[in-house]
Structures are given as structure tokens and as C-alpha cells.
Design an enzyme around this catalytic site. Sequence first.
Site, short mmCIF file in Angstrom:
data_model
loop_
_atom_site.label_atom_id
_atom_site.label_comp_id
_atom_site.label_asym_id
_atom_site.label_seq_id
_atom_site.Cartn_x
_atom_site.Cartn_y
_atom_site.Cartn_z
N TRP A 134 0.79 -1.30 0.01
CA TRP A 134 -0.01 0.10 -0.02
C TRP A 134 0.90 1.20 -0.03
CZ3 TRP A 134 -1.87 2.78 4.95
CH2 TRP A 134 -2.98 3.45 4.62
N ASP A 215 -1.87 -5.90 8.85
CA ASP A 215 -2.76 -4.88 8.37
C ASP A 215 -3.97 -5.65 7.67
OD1 ASP A 215 -3.95 -2.76 7.23
OD2 ASP A 215 -2.34 -2.06 6.13
N LYS A 250 -14.08 0.03 5.12
CA LYS A 250 -14.86 -0.72 4.13
C LYS A 250 -15.79 -1.70 4.33
CE LYS A 250 -10.56 0.48 2.86
NZ LYS A 250 -9.88 1.31 2.03
C1 LMR Z 1 -6.47 2.71 -0.50
O1 LMR Z 1 -5.48 2.01 -0.60
O2 LMR Z 1 -7.16 3.25 -1.57
C2 LMR Z 1 -7.31 2.87 0.66
O3 LMR Z 1 -6.68 2.06 1.79
C3 LMR Z 1 -7.53 4.52 0.96
C4 LMR Z 1 -6.37 5.06 1.48
O4 LMR Z 1 -6.30 5.74 2.48
O5 LMR Z 1 -5.31 5.02 0.76
#
Ligand code: LMR
Length: 400
Positions: A134, A215, A250
Site C-alpha cells: 500500500w 494490516d 470498508k
Molecule cells: C486505498 O488503498 O485506496 C485505501 O486504503 C484508501 C487509502 O487511505 O489509501
Amino acid sequence: MQVSPFARIEMAPPDPIIGLTEAFKNDANPKKVNLGVGVYQDGAGKVPILQVVREAQERLQATEDTKNYMPIDGIPAFNQQVQSLLFGADSAVIAGARAVTVQALGGTGALKVGADFLKRFFPASQVWISDPSWENHRALFEAAGFTVNNYPYYDSETHGLDFASMLNALKALPAQSIVVLHACCHNPTGVDLSQEEWLRVVDLFQTTGLIPFLDFAYQGFAEGIDADAFAVRAFAEAGIPCLIANSFSKSFALYRERVGALTIVTPSEEEAARVRSQVKRVIRTNYSNPPSHGAQIVAAVLADAELRAHWEIELAGMRERIHQMRDLFVRRLREKGVEQDFSFIRRQQGMFSYSGLSREAVDRLRNEYGIYIVGSGRVCLAALNEKNCEYVCEAIAETL
Ligand code: LMR
């Protein structure tokens, strides 16, 4: 006039995910589609308020009688419900009061409280995140003062997991390294470990003294509430001290209410009490105590058998619609004449597909078609519907 003390501050780059939403809002293209941020939209393209959320909200509004401060670690009833969701109601971790749960500002807030806590007690440790991960993981742990490294994860040849390389890399890490793992619905790839692979990872953590930080932002979006908790429960049942950041953004579509929790599993009730006291210090010096609204809703829904059953139906509805969109996306691409094999998208889990679209294709889709995708090629399938899927697939076909 005095020169501003901020005169030399440079412009920061836009956020790779939320920045897309900002740009999307300013785009005048009437056909624009935002497949960037991980937000679920229904078949009509709306970010819905769940029925159970409306129901719980109405009940709360009728009974709420104060706006007094919250406890530093949040609502006790909420924290209890979080533990049941994570570990299962009959878990030995819960019976032994070995886990600490504190309410947090969404999954991101939980990660940051966990990161700040770890920095206080393991200042020399380094953090390891999957390659890729992420977008905000690296930034968040760096902001907490850590050096952040990558361990191998995604195999772009197979569109699957490079498990052997991942395991070898983790084996070589020094004790007390902090390893961030995606418990399910890996963000951005949608490629998860099998249960067998998780058990091998858990085995490794039993002997290496690494600190796992799971996570867990997408519980219920892969296969179901319990099945998706497999990794979390495997770590907990093996008695491995670990941190878990979970989110209700979510699963309850409560994005803007910022509801999540940080849970830390310890070997004993006594150790848990000491850990809790320190996590509370982190929170107190940061935002003092959390907001109440969203967590009250989650706690109320999970505590009421009828509301909980409805929530599970609504959650399953979101999960199934995303599965349908995966299928539709793959079929439409084929119909539009795309020869490249995108069938791997059907095997990925969660909101995202790591499409393999090049940076150049991503830029063209945005500039020429108003289609917003994260720079890595991550597509949010949860924002597709019957109507925009046609347009998106046509655009991809013309761009490839
Ligand atoms: C994403 O990855 O799009 C979501 O988890 C929202 C974010 O905060 O980035």
C-alpha cells in the site's frame, strides 16, 4: 514586512491515492471514472450508507445523552467486539485477556499508533513491507522515524506470489525487525497467501523473534468474516506476540467516520496491561482520545444479533458484486479485442486488481479518457459497474 517563516517550504507531491480523488473532482470530463482510491461503490456508482448503519445511527441518536470526552483507548464495548471479530468469540486470547485493543482513527490511525508505540520501545528496529505494498505504508512508517525496506512478494510473471523468495528474505532478517503483513486482500496486488503458506510464515515467526504487524483493512472482502481472519487467528493461536491494525472503513462503509482499532497480542494479562498503559500514552500525546460516532455504530451493530445478521448480508453483497465486476472486467476486455490475458484478475482478492498496466497507459487513461488509476497500475474494481465498465474497457483496449 517580515519574511514569512514558511517562505522556503516547497510544494509537496500530491498523495498517490487521495491526490487522485482531488484531481478527479476537478476533471470536467463528463465520462470520468475514479478507479483510484479503495472505496466501494454500488451498481449505480454511489458510495452507499449501509442499511444497518442507518438503523444503528437512528437508535443512537434517540438515546445519546452526552458529548463528554471518550476514554483514551476508546469505547470498551467496541474494543470487545473488535476482538471477537478478529479472533473469534471463543478464542483463548480473549478468555486469557492477553490482547490489548484500542480504538483508532481508521486502519491508518491504527497503523500510526502502532508505529509510534514500536518506535518508543524498538528504536533501532527497521520495518519491512511487501514489494509492492500500500502506497502509504512506507510513508507512514518513515513518518514514525523508521527505515523502511521491502521483502519480495509479487511475481509479475505469474501474477501470483513469490512465496519462496518472501520466506527466504524474512528468514534472513535480524530479530525484532518489524514485518508488515497484509492479513487478506493484499493491497495493491489482490494476491494473498494460501492457508498452508500462512502456517509456514507463522512457523518462521515462532523461531526468529520478528515482530509481525498485520494490516487487516478488508475483513469480509475476500471469502468471509471468519475465513479472512485465518492469518490473524493463526498468529494469535500460535501465541506469537503481534500487532493488528483493522478498519471498518470498508466493511461498514464508514470511511469518513474514521473507525478502526489497534490490537496487540501479548503472552499474559499482566503484560497486556503494561502494553495498554503505554499505547494510551501514545494516543494521549497525539489526539488525546478518539471520536465516538462511528465506533458507537459498529459496537451497536455487532452487539445486536439481528443487526449483525443484516450487516453480514450487506457485506456479502459488496463482496459478491466485486467478484462479479472482476468477471465482467475480464470478459469486456476480451470483447473489446484485448488479446493480453487478464484472466488472473479473477484469482485476485479484495477491492483491487494489480492490472499490469504501464505508467504510460495509466497516464493516457487519465489524460485522454478521465479514467483515474493508481500509478502502479492498481485498479479499484469496487468502483466498476455495468455502465462504466464498458467505457473503461474500451479505453484500455485503445490504450494498450
Ligand atoms: C486505498 O488503498 O485506496 C485505501 O486504503 C484508501 C487509502 O487511505 O489509501
